[in-house]
Design an enzyme around this catalytic site. Structure first.
Site, mmCIF file in Angstrom:
data_model
loop_
_atom_site.group_PDB
_atom_site.id
_atom_site.type_symbol
_atom_site.label_atom_id
_atom_site.label_comp_id
_atom_site.label_asym_id
_atom_site.label_seq_id
_atom_site.Cartn_x
_atom_site.Cartn_y
_atom_site.Cartn_z
ATOM 1 N N SER A 583 0.650 -1.141 -0.136
ATOM 2 C CA SER A 583 0.186 0.079 0.130
ATOM 3 C C SER A 583 0.955 1.257 -0.016
ATOM 4 O O SER A 583 1.963 1.205 0.547
ATOM 5 C CB SER A 583 -0.903 -0.009 1.205
ATOM 6 O OG SER A 583 -1.494 1.200 1.309
ATOM 7 N N TYR A 596 -2.819 -0.418 10.642
ATOM 8 C CA TYR A 596 -2.747 -0.866 9.242
ATOM 9 C C TYR A 596 -1.447 0.043 8.501
ATOM 10 O O TYR A 596 -0.703 -0.879 8.034
ATOM 11 C CB TYR A 596 -3.832 -0.105 8.511
ATOM 12 C CG TYR A 596 -3.799 -0.356 7.128
ATOM 13 C CD1 TYR A 596 -4.266 -1.785 6.736
ATOM 14 C CD2 TYR A 596 -3.759 0.577 5.955
ATOM 15 C CE1 TYR A 596 -4.489 -1.825 5.286
ATOM 16 C CE2 TYR A 596 -3.704 0.146 4.584
ATOM 17 C CZ TYR A 596 -4.068 -1.027 4.514
ATOM 18 O OH TYR A 596 -4.334 -1.254 3.149
#
Length: 706
Positions: A583, A596
């Protein structure tokens, strides 16, 4: 011969009078109907094998005169799935007039080009080599099939005598001759010398049967094959135990599967010495009866008889000298044990080529075995794609049936080596191979994309299949996975994928998924760690449960899948690709994202560490960094969208536009964009790249790696 159609035991009577009545008067439609019925019963013919035809009157488009036309399955088709577009249509008189310019058997291959001068329907399929076999016979409807029961008689040492006695002269006999113009003339000669016969047995090859109508031909075909099969059944055991009786016991089924899954990647590595191969495994009862028998060592080296069998399975199989229960955990030792056997097989095949080749023979092809037999366990096959390797296993099973039948009534005989070579390296067969499309970029590759039942994972799986790979679809949600499987079956066919329920934090499910990959395809060499989830919370709202879940799925899950897959790749020793979907959050610091974002950063650095460690194995490890891929993604479930909207001070429905506007390209990122990035790494152009990061985020300056 007269059978009550309800009493067929060895073949399936599928004719539906109501369906056939709808086609009355359309001989071509009835041909297709009959062909599909015959092809639906694998006891009658093999996939892609055999041929069917009809002759009917049609208008000559130039003269308007009635003329006889033959419709016949075109080159490369399959009667079970035949449609009108798969037929060749030829003028019968023109085809038969080719006899006037035929220069003899030494020149029969040149006749194939002349078939084009006989074409009636310019949109029809290219005529096959079997065209004259049907054209020179006068019957309106003809079936040429390769039923195991008939070939067992055709391949028996006393096949001609058995055929004569079994059918009281109603079935003729033509000795082995490879398909072509000469064999067509021999069939006509056999009919002329034996008027009134109902069919012809081709030595070591197959069966011709016919009728004046589609139904008569269908019934005649079933009756002849039924009689052959019944004769074999009555004779099993009369000469003694089948295949000389059982020499060894099979492992129990679950142990066979475990043993096969452990060995398949090693075998795949050996068989992929020239190009990456896809595998198949079967422990069908018919296979086990043969490979566990006393006669295995005598019969296996003989090879197959029917040319359709032989072309798919090679000159002979490789029989492994491994005990069924042998410990396969010491991979190095097993490879050292098997290496001489593979080398001996390649030397045998090379000697066969050198001994039999002609001045104009094509270059030697891959010398590795296609069929590998493991007594007590099962049969492995390896070829360029899943369909080809699955069909090869089916054809060898047919060959086993033939050997079993021939041995029961007489003695099995295979094609002489020179005849086999002349089929395998036939210039016409080579020309057919050269016309086939070039392999796609991922042909021969086996991909496991975690979380591939939806969103990014499914898009990657689709892209990979479209580029030639086979995939192991997987998901924690069995219902979602089943739906994805049905979608892939509809889009790409049953040979494009298999499925496995997989939680990347579950060791046993990881092992089971890789065993599924090994049994279905032979191993795995393209891993995409895509499975994930997202939790967006402030520091004070984060719980231990949130933190552990993120790190277990994203970081530990990536590690566990990589660890288990690398063990398979090292067994194969043909390199591989690991692509980690990380990501932009691995690089960008944002609000409400501690768990996260830090887990993604761990994934990124773990990728670098793995790349450094696995380079010596030619295993590349690369990263794709997406951002804001909303379409069909589980990442937006569970409050993530609400959390991100809150963090950025926008409404949930405004998120896609918000994410697009903050990028340099002002673009919404789709799952297909991530799939294309994965293909860029795996498609062959970046084979010397590892440890790289590819951003697919529309351009987020803060996420630039440098």
């Amino acid at each position: 011969m007269s059978f009550d159609t309800k009493q067929f035991k060895h073949v399936s009577y599928l004719w539906d009078e109501a369906e056939a009545a709808k086609l009355a008067g359309d001989e071509v439609a009835l041909l297709i109907y009959r062909s599909n019925l015959l092809g639906a019963d694998l006891r009658l013919t093999n996939y892609g094998g055999g041929n069917t035809s009809c002759k009917a009157i049609a208008k000559d488009p130039l003269t308007g005169a009635d003329t006889e036309i033959m419709w016949i399955k075109g080159s490369g088709g399959d009667i079970g799935t035949l449609k009108k577009s798969g037929l060749a249509a030829l003028y019968v008189d023109r085809l038969r007039n080719l006899k006037n310019i035929y220069r003899g058997v030494a020149y029969e291959d040149e006749m194939v080009e002349l078939f084009n001068h006989c074409i009636y329907d310019l949109a029809s399929k290219a005529p096959s080599i079997d065209t004259p076999l049907h054209g020179f016979l006068p019957f309106k409807h003809i079936d040429h099939l390769h039923p195991d029961a008939a070939i067992a008689i055709a391949a028996a040492k006393d096949g001609k005598k058995i055929t004569q006695e079994l059918f009281n002269g109603e079935i003729g006999w033509v000795e082995w001759k490879k398909p072509g113009f000469e064999l067509g003339l021999q069939l006509k000669q056999c009919l002329d010398e034996n008027p009134g016969i109902k069919g012809i047995m081709l030595g070591s090859h197959g069966l011709f049967t016919w009728g004046d109508t589609a139904y008569e031909s269908y019934i005649n075909t079933l009756e002849v094959i039924e009689k052959c099969a019944e004769y074999l059944e009555q004779n099993y055991g009369k000469k003694g135990p089948v295949f000389g009786g059982q020499k060894i016991q099979s492992l129990p089924e679950d142990q066979r599967k475990k043993q096969a899954a452990a060995l398949a990647p090693i075998l795949r590595g050996f068989c992929s010495s020239e190009r990456s191969m896809i595998g198949h495994f079967t422990d069908d009862a018919r296979v086990l009866e043969f490979i566990n028998s006393h006669d295995l060592d005598r019969l296996a080296p003989l090879g197959t008889s029917c040319p359709d069998h032989f072309l798919r399975t090679k000159i002979s199989p490789l029989v492994l000298d491994l005990k069924p229960e042998q410990d396969l955990s010491d991979v190095k030792a097993i490879k050292e044990q098997l290496a001489p056997a593979f080398e001996a097989y390649r030397n045998m095949y090379t000697a066969y080529y050198e001994t039999c080749k002609h001045d104009n023979s094509p270059a030697i092809r891959d010398a590795n075995p296609v069929i590998i037999l493991y007594p007590g366990v099962g049969l492995f096959s390896f070829s360029k794609d899943k369909q080809t390797t699955r069909v090869a296993a089916e054809f060898y099973t047919n060959a086993i049936n033939v050997m079993k039948g021939a041995e029961a009534i007489s003695e099995y005989t295979s094609l002489p080596r020179q005849e086999a070579f002349d089929i395998e390296y036939w210039l016409l067969e080579e020309a057919k191979l050269q016309r086939m499309p070039k392999p796609k970029s991922l042909s021969g590759r086996i991909a496991l994309i975690t979380g591939s039942a939806g969103g990014i994972g499914k898009a990657i799986a689709k892209k990979f299949v479209e580029e030639g790979a086979v995939v192991i679809l997987n998901d924690m949600n069995a219902e979602r996975l089943a739906s994805a499987g049905e979608e892939f079956k509809k889009l790409y066919g049953k040979d494009s994928y298999t499925t496995a329920v997989l939680d990347v934090t579950n060791d046993s499910q990881i092992q089971e998924a890789l065993e599924v990959a090994a049994l279905a395809f032979g191993g795995v060499d393209l891993i995409v760690n895509n499975a994930g989830l997202s939790i967006s919370k402030s520091i004070e709202d984060h719980t231990d449960k949130d933190w552990d879940l993120l790190y277990d799925v994203l970081v530990k899950g990536q590690f566990k899948i990589t660890q288990a897959s690398v063990a398979i790749m090292r067994k194969q020793n043909i390199g591989g690709d690991i692509i980690n979907i990380v990501s932009k959050n691995a690089l960008v610091s944002g609000p409400n994202n501690a768990g996260y974002g830090s887990a993604k950063a761990a994934q990124l650095h773990l990728s670098r560490l793995n790349a450094a460690e696995l380079g010596a194995d030619k295993i590349r490890v690369n990263v794709v960094n997406p951002d804001a891929v909303i379409s069909d993604s589980n990442i937006w479930a569970g409050g993530w969208a609400e959390g991100r909207a809150k963090a950025y001070g926008v409404k949930v429905e405004e998120l896609p536009a918000y994410y697009a506007k903050r990028t340099l390209l002002n673009e919404i990122i789709l799952p297909e964009d991530i799939a294309n990035a994965c293909f860029a790494f795996a498609g062959g152009l970046l084979n010397k790249s590892t440890g790289n990061v590819l951003n697919v985020d529309g351009g987020v300056a803060m996420a630039f790696v440098r």
